[in-house]
Design an enzyme around this catalytic site. Structure first.
Site, mmCIF file in Angstrom:
data_model
loop_
_atom_site.group_PDB
_atom_site.id
_atom_site.type_symbol
_atom_site.label_atom_id
_atom_site.label_comp_id
_atom_site.label_asym_id
_atom_site.label_seq_id
_atom_site.Cartn_x
_atom_site.Cartn_y
_atom_site.Cartn_z
ATOM 1 N N GLU A 798 0.885 -1.193 0.189
ATOM 2 C CA GLU A 798 -0.253 0.119 0.077
ATOM 3 C C GLU A 798 0.835 1.121 0.285
ATOM 4 O O GLU A 798 0.896 2.078 1.054
ATOM 5 C CB GLU A 798 -0.876 -0.232 1.227
ATOM 6 C CG GLU A 798 -2.034 -1.070 0.856
ATOM 7 C CD GLU A 798 -2.739 -1.494 2.258
ATOM 8 O OE1 GLU A 798 -2.781 -0.613 3.265
ATOM 9 O OE2 GLU A 798 -3.574 -2.708 2.614
ATOM 10 N N GLU A 977 -8.217 5.314 4.745
ATOM 11 C CA GLU A 977 -7.872 4.449 3.335
ATOM 12 C C GLU A 977 -8.067 5.345 1.885
ATOM 13 O O GLU A 977 -8.841 6.027 1.881
ATOM 14 C CB GLU A 977 -9.002 3.389 3.097
ATOM 15 C CG GLU A 977 -9.089 2.339 4.223
ATOM 16 C CD GLU A 977 -8.168 1.155 4.028
ATOM 17 O OE1 GLU A 977 -7.483 1.239 3.191
ATOM 18 O OE2 GLU A 977 -8.204 0.398 4.861
#
EC number: 3.4.17.24
Length: 1094
Positions: A798, A977
Site C-alpha cells: 500500500e 484508506e
C-alpha cells in the site's frame, strides 16, 4: 363450490348460472351430468365473451370428463389474464393440489382423455412457477410418474407432449425431483426428444432443452448423461444448429444446448468427456464465428464459461509456491503460519485439486451484465459484525505494569523538557539550534544550495508547464473558525524540500538490509518522481476485451505448437536469474529494493506470462509488483499477463492502469511515473491454487491481470509497478531532508523506535512547535498540547499510504501560517513506516515473520513483531500517564474502492447494524468520532464521507484501529484508506489518483486536525457534543452496511464463479444489506469495512 377471485362483478346471468351449478354440485352432478355440462358451457361462453370472474366451481367432486373440461377451460381463461395475481390467489386457495388430484384420478381411466390431460398440464404449467411447493406437491401426490408416462406414450404427439414437457421443466427445478426423474429414465427420454436442426416443433425442442438443463444440475444426472455418451451428442447437436441456424432465429435452442453442456461440465467426469469429444475446439471455433454478431453474445459468453471451466487445471510454473527467498526466524511459533508452511512435505505445497468442489455457481453470467461477485453474497447479512456488548465498550486497558512501560519515557522527552539550556544564537554566518547537547548548523553555503535546489525544481516544473498544485483551493483565514463553506488553500509543500537527491538516496541504500542482499538501485528511485501536470483519466474499458483475452488463452490449448514457453527470467536460479538469449526476448529484472517479479515466460513473440513472488515466509499474498524491462522494440505492442493474482476482483476492471517509468524520459527532463496500458482486464485463469495456499479451500484458481503497452524510445529501460513505489531508503532520504530544513521554531526529533527482524531501524518522529520562550507558562503550554499519533505502511504493497504520509510530514514542516498553528496546537508522534522489512523485500502484506502485522495488535510478539510491540507500548505508556492521543490514525491503501475514506469505531453504529438488543445506556456515545471525517469531507476533494464506516467487526479486533480504541481508549481511532485507483466524486471524479493528490490528502488531513482543535479547544467539554453535532448536521440519514465493491456492472459478462471471497489472512465478507433507518445525527454510509481496509 369454492370461492376463487372477485376482481370484477359478474352480470346477473353468470350469477344465475353459478347458482344453478351450486345446486347440483357434488353427488347431484353425477346424476344430472347433462345439466352440469350445459351450465358450465354457458359460463365458459360468458367468461370468454365478457372476461368477468368471481366464483369458479371446483371439479374434484365430479367424474364427468366434459364437465371437468369445461371447468378447466374456465380456469384457463381466468388465469390467462391478471398478470399473475389470479394465479397467486388460485395457488393460495389450494388449487394446485386439486389439479394434481384430478390428474391422478383421471390417469387411471383407460385410456385417459387426451384433451383432459392436455388442459390439466397446460394449467399446471401456468401455476407451477407461482407455487413454491409445486415440486413437493407433485412428488407427494404421485403426479411425477403420471406426467413421465404421458411423455413416454406420446413422443410423436407434439400437441400433448408440449404441455407435459412444460410441467416436467417445473418439476425438475426441485433437486429431489430431478434425482427421482433421473432414476425414472427421464434424462434418456429428453435425449430422444431433442433433435438436429429442423424448422418444425422448435417450441417443443426449446422446452425439452430447458427441462434437460434443469435435470442436469443434479450431479447424479450429469454422471448419468456422461455414462450414456451424451456429451458428444450435445456437441454434435450444437454444431448442427450453429451451422444451419444462419439467420439466428433459434438462439434459445442453441443456448439450451450450451446450458446442458455447462451443467454436465460441473463434474470432473463431464469435463473429461467434453475434452475427449474435442469440445474445446468445437466451442472455440463456433464462438469465434459468433463474435461479429453482438446479439449472439449470450452464446459466446456461455461457451467461454464452459471452455474456461474445462481448460485443464495447471499448477504454477514454479518449483514451489513458497517465496523464492528464505529468512530464518529467531524462533518459529508452533501454531504460527510459518510452522504450518514448512511442516509440509516437499512437493505437496502446490497440488492441483481435481475434485468436484470447484463447481461453478448457477448464477446467470451469460447476460449482458458483469458479475463481480457471486450474487448470493449480496443478500446475506454480515455475521462478522461484533455483537458482544462487553467488547464494544472501550475499556482503557494498558495491559502491562507501568514499571515495564517506564523505559518508553525516553521517547517523550518533550513532556518533561524544561528548555533551560536551549539558546537561540545569531552569530553572523550561521543560525544554531542547540538541544540535548547536539548542535546542528545550516550555514550560508547550505542555504545557497537549498535555494539552487528550489530553482532547479522550478526549472523542472517549467519543462512540464506551470504547476497548479493546490491552485483550485481558496484560503482559510483566521476568522474562519467553523470551517463551514471554506475552501482550503494547500500551500505548495513540494517546494519546501529540494528535489530528489540521487547521491543521498544511494547513501541511504547502503544502510538498508534486504534478505536477497540487493546491490542494485532502480532508476526511478535514483532519479525520483515529479507528478505529471496532465490529467490521467480512468481507462475506458473496451467492450469484449476480457473475452478476447480469454480466447487467446484458450488458443494455447488448441494450438500448442504456437506457444514458445521460453523462460527469460527466473529468481529460482539465484546464480543467473536473467537468462541470456539471442536478443529476440525482453529482459526483466526485479533485484532491487521493493522489487517483485519472480519469473517471466515468453509465451508468444510479444506476449509474456509473469509470476509474482510470495511474501517471504509465506505462500501467497501476490499483488504488489515492481520490475524492470529492457530490450524492447519501438512501436511494438507487448502483452503482459500477471498470472498468479489472488483477489477475486480488482480496480483494474474499473479504470485503473499500471504505472510505467521510462529512463529515457527521465534523462530528457521528465522523471515521472505515468499510468499506462490498454486492453486491461482481470479475470480468473486456469492455474489452480493449492488448498494449502487458500486456507484449506479446494478448487480455487488464480486470477490474471493482463495489459498491453508499447514503448516510445529505442534502447530504453522501463519499469512497471502496481502503484507509485516508495521505498524504505526513500523514506530515510526524505527524513534526512526534513531534518536539514527545520527552522528554530520547529521542534523535530527523530528516534529509532526499534530494530526490525531484518536489521532495519524503525524511525519515530516527534514534531511540534518550540515554546515561545523558556518561561513557565510557555513550557506548560508546550507540554500540555494534545497528542496526535500517526502511523503508515504496515502493509508494504500500500505505497499510497507513504505518499499521504509524505504530504503530512511536509505540511507539518512547512512555513505556512496553518502549519505553524498546527504545530502550536499539537504534539505529533509519527511512525511513518511500520513494516520496513516488508517494504524493502517487495512483500505485499506481511513482514519477515510471514504474518500480517495489522492482525497482531492484540498480542504482539516483541521478537517477531517488534515495530507493533513497541508502537503499542508507546500508546500504553501514554495511557498510563493519562496522555492518550486525541486522534490515532493509521494510513492505508485500498485496492478495491475509489476515493479516500475512513474507518472508525462506534458502539451505536455497530449495534444498529447487528440488530442486537441493547439498552439506552449501552448506546451512550459521544459523536466526536465523526467530526474529523466530516471535516475532511468538506475540505478534501478526494475524501468521501459516504464511503466511511464506523462498524466494529470480529475479524478486525486485532487491528490497530480497534485495539487503540478498545484498549487505549482513543475515541477518534481511525484507519484512513486511500484508493489505488482514483475518484468517482468531487473535483477528481473520473481521474486516476497521483502522488500530487495523495500528498495533498496528507496536507488536508493536517488542516482538518487544526479545525478539530478549534472544536475541542473549549475547556468545557460539555459543549463539545453540541459543536460536533453542528458540524455533523442535525438531520437523520440512513446508514448502510454493504460490500466493499460498489462498482456499476459492465456491459461485458464476466465470470467470477464461486470465488467471491479473498484468501487473505482472514475471510472476506462481501455482504450487502438494505439500508436501515438509524436515529438522528448520522450521515449516510454506503460502503462497509472490508478485509483489506485495515
Amino acid at each position: 363450490i369454492s370461492k376463487f377471485a372477485g376482481y370484477a362483478s359478474l352480470n346477473s346471468r353468470v350469477l344465475m348460472l353459478l347458482g344453478q351449478l351450486e345446486k347440483i354440485n357434488g353427488e347431484a352432478m353425477v346424476r344430472d351430468a347433462e345439466t352440469a355440462r350445459q351450465v358450465t358451457a354457458k359460463i365458459l361462453h360468458l367468461i370468454q365473451t365478457q372476461g368477468e370472474s368471481a366464483h369458479t366451481p371446483t371439479c374434484h367432486n365430479t367424474r364427468d370428463v366434459q364437465t371437468i373440461l369445461n371447468i378447466l377451460y374456465i380456469l384457463s381463461e381466468l388465469l390467462t389474464v391478471g398478470r399473475g395475481r389470479r394465479v397467486g390467489v388460485f395457488v393460495s386457495k389450494g388449487g394446485t393440489g386439486i389439479l394434481f388430484q384430478i390428474l391422478l384420478s383421471n390417469s387411471k381411466e383407460l385410456p385417459p382423455s387426451e384433451e383432459l390431460m392436455l388442459q390439466l398440464h397446460s394449467l399446471l404449467a401456468k401455476v407451477g412457477s407461482k407455487d413454491r411447493k409445486f415440486g413437493v406437491k407433485a412428488r407427494l401426490s404421485g403426479a411425477l410418474n403420471v406426467t413421465v408416462n404421458l411423455v413416454k406414450q406420446n413422443l410423436q404427439n407434439a400437441k400433448l407432449l408440449l404441455p407435459c414437457l412444460q410441467v416436467l421443466r417445473v418439476y425438475s427445478t426441485n433437486s429431489v425431483n430431478a434425482i427421482s426423474l433421473g432414476k425414472n429414465g427421464v434424462v434418456e427420454l429428453m435425449f430422444k426428444i431433442i433433435a438436429p436442426y429442423s424448422k418444425k416443433n422448435t417450441s417443443l425442442l426449446k422446452v425439452a432443452l430447458d427441462a434437460l438443463g434443469a435435470l442436469l444440475k443434479s450431479k447424479t444426472n450429469a454422471r448419468r448423461a456422461v455414462d450414456g455418451g451424451h456429451v458428444p451428442v450435445l456437441l454434435a447437436l450444437y454444431l448442427d444448429w450453429h451451422r444451419n441456424d444462419t439467420r439466428h432465429r433459434h438462439m434459445l435452442i442453441r443456448k439450451g444446448l450450451l446450458v446442458s453442456l455447462r451443467n454436465i461440465t460441473n463434474i470432473k467426469l463431464g469435463r473429461k468427456a467434453f475434452l475427449e469429444a474435442d469440445g474445446m475446439r468445437i466451442l472455440y471455433n463456433s464462438s469465434t464465428e459468433c463474435l461479429p454478431v453482438r446479439t449472439l453474445d449470450p452464446l459466446v459468453n456461455t461457451s467461454s464459461l464452459i471452455m474456461r471451466k474445462c481448460f485443464p487445471k495447471n499448477r504454477l510454473p514454479l518449483p514451489t509456491i513458497k517465496s523464492a527467498f528464505q529468512y530464518q526466524l529467531p524462533h518459529v511459533p508452533a501454531a504460527g503460519p510459518v510452522a504450518q508452511l514448512y511442516s509440509q512435505p516437499p512437493g505437496v505445497d502446490d497440488v492441483v485439486d481435481e475434485s468436484d468442489d470447484n463447481d461453478e455457481t448457477e448464477a446467470d453470467t451469460e447476460n449482458d451484465t458483469e458479475n463481480e461477485e457471486d450474487e448470493k453474497d449480496h443478500h446475506t447479512s454480515n455475521d462478522d459484525i461484533e455483537t458482544d456488548l462487553n467488547k464494544l465498550h472501550p475499556k482503557k486497558n494498558p495491559g502491562r505494569p507501568f514499571e515495564e512501560l517506564r523505559v518508553y519515557e525516553r521517547f517523550f522527552s518533550e513532556l518533561s523538557e524544561d528548555f533551560q539550556v536551549i539558546l537561540f544564537l545569531k552569530n553572523g554566518s550561521s543560525v544554531y539550534f542547540i538541544s540535548n547537547n547536539s548542535v546542528l548548523s545550516l550555514n550560508k553555503d547550505s542555504l545557497l544550495k537549498l535555494k539552487m535546489y528550489i530553482l532547479f525544481k522550478k526549472f523542472f516544473i517549467s519543462l512540464e508547464g506551470s504547476s497548479n498544485w493546490g491552485s483550485d483551493c481558496g484560503s482559510e483565514g483566521p476568522e474562519d473558525e467553523a470551517g463551514e463553506g471554506a475552501v482550503l488553500e494547500v500551500p505548495d509543500t513540494a517546494l519546501l524540500l529540494p528535489l530528489h537527491d540521487p547521491d543521498v538516496y544511494v547513501e541511504m541504500v547502503k544502510g538498508t538490509h534486504s534478505v536477497p542482499q540487493y546491490a542494485e538501485v532502480a532508476y526511478p528511485d535514483y532519479f525520483g518522481h515529479i507528478t505529471p501536470t496532465f490529467r490521467e483519466p480512468h481507462q475506458e474499458r473496451v467492450y469484449g476485451v476480457q473475452r478476447s483475452k480469454i480466447f487467446q488463452d484458450i488458443e494455447r490449448l488448441i494450438h500448442p505448437n504456437d506457444i514458445l514457453d521460453k523462460v527469460v527470467y527466473d529468481l529460482d536460479i539465484p546464480s543467473c536469474p536473467v537468462i541470456e538469449d539471442d536478443g529476440e526476448s525482453l529482459k526483466f529484472n526485479s533485484q532491487f529494493e521493493s522489487g517483485n517479479l519472480r519469473k517471466a515466460i515468453q509465451v508468444r513473440k510479444y506476449e509474456y506470462d509473469l509470476v509474482l513472488n510470495s511474501d517471504i515466509n509465506s505462500n501467497h499474498y501476490h499483488q504488489w509488483f515492481y520490475f524492470e524491462v529492457s530490450g524492447m522494440r519501438v512501436g511494438t505492442t507487448y502483452r503482459f499477463n500477471i498470472i498468479n493474482c489472488e483477489k477475486s476482483n480488482s480496480q483494474f476492471n474499473y479504470g485503473m492502469q499500471v504505472l510505467m517509468y521510462s529512463v529515457q524520459e527521465a534523462i530528457s527532463g521528465r522523471p515521472r511515473w505515468v499510468r499506462t496500458g490498454t486492453d486491461i482486464c482481470y479475470y480468473k485463469n486456469h492455474f489452480a491454487r493449492s488448498s494449502i495456499a487458500a486456507g484449506g479451500q479446494k478448487g480455487k484458481s488464480y486470477y490474471t491481470l493482463t495489459f498491453s503497452t508499447s514503448f516510445r524510445h529505442k534502447d530504453d529501460v522501463c519499469y512497471f509497478a502496481y502503484h507509485y513505489p516508495y521505498t524504505y531508503s526513500t523514506l530515510k532520504m526524505h527524513l534526512s531532508k526534513l531534518e536539514a530544513l527545520r527552522t528554530p521554531q520547529i521542534y523535530l526529533r527523530q528516534d529509532v523506535l526499534c530494530e526490525t527482524l531484518g536489521g532495519n531501524s524503525c524511525p519515530l518522529l516527534t514534531i511540534t512547535a518550540m515554546p515561545e520562550s523558556n518561561s513557565n507558562d510557555h513550557i506548560c503550554q508546550f507540554r500540555n498540547r494534545p497528542l496526535i499519533f500517526l502511523s503508515a505502511r504496515v502493509h508494504p504493497g500500500e505505497t499510497n499510504a507513504s505518499w499521504v504520509m509524505k504530504g503530512t510530514l511536509e505540511f507539518l514542516m512547512g512555513t505556512s501560517p496553518l502549519a505553524s498553528s498546527l504545530r502550536e496546537a499539537y504534539i505529533f508522534k509519527i511512525v511513518p513506516m511500520l513494516n520496513p522489512d516488508g517494504v524493502v523485500n517487495g512483500n505485499h502484506r506481511c513482514s519477515l515473520s510471514g504474518e500480517d502485522l495489522n492482525r497482531q495488535w492484540q498480542n504482539p510478539n516483541p521478537e517477531l513483531h517488534p515495530t507493533i510491540y513497541h508502537t503499542k507500548s508507546l500508546l500504553q505508556y501514554l495511557a498510563h500517564i493519562q496522555r492518550a492521543p486525541l486522534v490515532f490514525c493509521d494510513y492505508h491503501g485500498h485496492s478495491r474502492k475509489k476515493n479516500v475514506f475512513m474507518y472508525g469505531c462506534s458502539v451505536k453504529e455497530t449495534v444498529w447494524q447487528s440488530n442486537i438488543s441493547a439498552t439506552s445506556s449501552d448506546l451512550q456515545e459521544d459523536l466526536g468520532y465523526r467530526a474529523l471525517p466530516k471535516i475532511l469531507s468538506q475540505i478534501a476533494p478526494a475524501f468521501s464521507m459516504a464511503s466511511c464506516s464506523f462498524v466494529v467487526e470480529r475479524s478486525k479486533e486485532s487491528t490497530a484501529r480497534v485495539v487503540v480504541w478498545r484498549e487505549i481508549g482513543v475515541q477518534r481511532s481511525y484507519t484512513m484508506e486511500s484508493t489505488l485507483c482514483g475518484c468517482d466524486q468531487g473535483k477528481y471524479k473520473g481521474l486516476q489518483i497521483g502522488t500530487r493528490e495523495l500528498e495533498e490528502m496528507g496536507a488536508q488531513f493536517c488542516v482538518a486536525l487544526l479545525r478539530l482543535k478549534r472544536l475541542t479547544g473549549l475547556r468545557n467539554h460539555q459543549h463539545l457534543l453540541d459543536l460536533e453535532s453542528d458540524i455533523i448536521g442535525s438531520h437523520s440519514c440512513p446508514t448502510t452496511y454493504v460490500m466493499d465493491e460498489d462498482e456499476p456492472s459492465f456491459l461485458e459478462a464476466i465470470d467470477y464463479s464461486a470465488e467471491s471471497n479473498d484468501e487473505d489472512a482472514e475471510p472476506e465478507n462481501e455482504h450487502g444489506s438494505e439500508a436501515h433507518e438509524n436515529p438522528d445525527h448520522l450521515d449516510h454510509l454506503s460502503d462497509s469495512e472490508t478485509n483489506h481496509r485495515d
